[in-house]
Design a protein around this motif. Structure first.
Motif, PDB file in Angstrom:
ATOM      1  N   ASP A 148      47.314   4.243  67.699  1.00 54.05           N
ATOM      2  CA  ASP A 148      45.874   4.426  66.801  1.00 54.05           C
ATOM      3  C   ASP A 148      46.122   3.917  65.505  1.00 54.05           C
ATOM      4  O   ASP A 148      46.242   4.648  64.491  1.00 54.05           O
ATOM      5  N   VAL A 174      54.590   4.901  72.644  1.00 60.68           N
ATOM      6  CA  VAL A 174      55.277   5.074  73.949  1.00 60.68           C
ATOM      7  C   VAL A 174      54.311   4.551  74.986  1.00 60.68           C
ATOM      8  O   VAL A 174      53.395   4.617  75.112  1.00 60.68           O
ATOM      9  N   LEU A 182      50.627   4.893  76.643  1.00 68.70           N
ATOM     10  CA  LEU A 182      50.249   5.896  77.214  1.00 68.70           C
ATOM     11  C   LEU A 182      48.848   6.715  76.429  1.00 68.70           C
ATOM     12  O   LEU A 182      49.110   6.266  75.227  1.00 68.70           O
TER      13      LEU A 182
HETATM   14  P1  AMP Z   1      45.464  12.173  70.888  1.00 67.06           P
HETATM   15  O1  AMP Z   1      45.659  13.459  71.423  1.00 67.06           O
HETATM   16  O2  AMP Z   1      44.914  11.044  71.833  1.00 67.06           O
HETATM   17  O3  AMP Z   1      44.478  12.611  69.596  1.00 67.06           O
HETATM   18  O4  AMP Z   1      46.820  11.522  70.093  1.00 67.06           O
HETATM   19  C1  AMP Z   1      47.347  12.790  69.085  1.00 67.06           C
HETATM   20  C2  AMP Z   1      48.511  11.705  68.397  1.00 67.06           C
HETATM   21  O5  AMP Z   1      49.144  11.154  69.416  1.00 67.06           O
HETATM   22  C3  AMP Z   1      47.907  10.698  67.536  1.00 67.06           C
HETATM   23  O6  AMP Z   1      48.233  10.469  66.437  1.00 67.06           O
HETATM   24  C4  AMP Z   1      48.113   9.447  68.579  1.00 67.06           C
HETATM   25  O7  AMP Z   1      48.250   8.035  67.657  1.00 67.06           O
HETATM   26  C5  AMP Z   1      49.265   9.670  69.161  1.00 67.06           C
HETATM   27  N1  AMP Z   1      49.716   8.908  70.264  1.00 67.06           N
HETATM   28  C6  AMP Z   1      48.572   8.920  71.203  1.00 67.06           C
HETATM   29  N2  AMP Z   1      49.224   8.077  72.485  1.00 67.06           N
HETATM   30  C7  AMP Z   1      50.432   7.691  72.106  1.00 67.06           C
HETATM   31  C8  AMP Z   1      51.417   6.954  72.285  1.00 67.06           C
HETATM   32  N3  AMP Z   1      51.267   6.280  73.546  1.00 67.06           N
HETATM   33  N4  AMP Z   1      52.552   6.710  71.866  1.00 67.06           N
HETATM   34  C9  AMP Z   1      52.675   7.394  70.504  1.00 67.06           C
HETATM   35  N5  AMP Z   1      51.801   8.012  69.989  1.00 67.06           N
HETATM   36  C10 AMP Z   1      50.465   8.339  70.658  1.00 67.06           C
END
Ligand code: AMP
Length: 278
Positions: A148, A174, A182
């Protein structure tokens, strides 16, 4: 698990009085290995790790997926038990936004571009929740994913502008073995859509071989446009330092190529940092 803001603040106060450092990983749940990478980095950085699960209503627009956003509380708790997490913070909306508590945060002009243009008010909502959760937890470190990229940029900018005593730590994206980043929203994809979504990492990998930004953008647009059922929201190059859109023809050494697409009703974003030969 802790559900009240005062309970959470008390625990952190106790840790701090014992001289412990605290790292915070904010999430909206439906946890996956991307969140896992943030947690792992957090446990390397600090003595204590707090993970929050809070689906923040302020960052969803009308007609967006707030009600249907995946909620997997039991699986998430099992996921966290296998990792070095000291406290799971799962507050209600009223605990985060108690009546009478005003949290002001404005993302500014960059907040109205790209994700913010497609999702008006989204980043003001993100910044407000981050500011409020950080006020409750007072972490030394807060970890955010590079997936993000615009969110990471705006959170980091807010923390610097306001002089908040928190170090924002970015963590690389990741990906699944086939390259798809993901995301909790990948759960919305049918098998067929999941296969089509692979056009995104394929396009970004092809862009890495381009020698100019305009070449990279052309490759990505062509690849995505040729994927049936996939609609481009934006494909752009931004300055990694300012998140301003770059002139496609200007000679530059590096850019962040950002992409947002829709597959049916599912919106996916991804990005890649590109370096160009001089
Ligand atoms: P979310 O639960 O989608 O709001 O994400 C929570 C945190 O996890 C945010 O800082 C996202 O940028 C991070 N995040 C989500 N997907 C990934 C990924 N594939 N790789 C690394 N960080 C991630």
């Amino acid at each position: 698990m802790v559900t009240t803001s005062s309970g959470m603040s008390d625990i952190v106060a106790g840790w701090k009085s014992e001289g412990h450092s605290v790292a915070f990983v904010p999430t909206m749940g439906a946890l996956h290995q991307g969140h896992g990478a943030l947690i792992e980095k957090a446990s390397e950085l600090a003595d204590r790790v707090v993970v929050s699960i809070f689906v923040n209503p302020l960052q969803f627009g009308t007609g967006e997926d707030f009600d249907s956003y995946p909620r997997r509380d039991e699986a998430d708790q099992a996921f966290l038990r296998e990792r070095r997490v000291d406290v799971l913070f799962m507050p209600s909306v009223d605990e985060v936004y108690p009546p009478g508590v005003v949290i002001t945060a404005a993302a500014g002009p960059v907040g109205d571009t790209f994700e913010g243009a497609s999702r008006p008010g989204h980043f003001d909502g993100v910044l407000r929740v981050v500011k409020r959760l950080c006020a409750i937890i007072s972490p030394d470190f807060a970890l955010f994913g590079r997936k993000d990229a615009q969110q990471l940029f705006l959170v980091d900018t807010m923390v610097r502008n306001e002089g908040l005593p928190i170090t924002i730590v970015p963590v690389d994206t990741v990906r699944a073995p086939d390259g798809l980043a993901l995301s909790s929203r990948n759960a919305y994809l049918s098998d067929d859509e999941r296969a089509r979504a692979l056009a995104i990492p394929v396009a970004l990998a092809e862009a890495e071989r381009a020698t100019t930004l305009s070449g990279a953008l052309a490759v990505v647009r062509e690849r995505l446009e040729s994927e049936p059922g996939l609609t481009i929201d934006y494909v752009a190059g931004v300055d990694p330092e300012t998140f301003h859109q770059l002139d496609e023809d200007s000679p530059l050494r590096e850019a962040t190529l950002i992409v947002a697409v829709s597959l049916s009703t599912t919106r996916l974003i991804d990005n890649r940092r590109l370096h160009f030969p001089q």
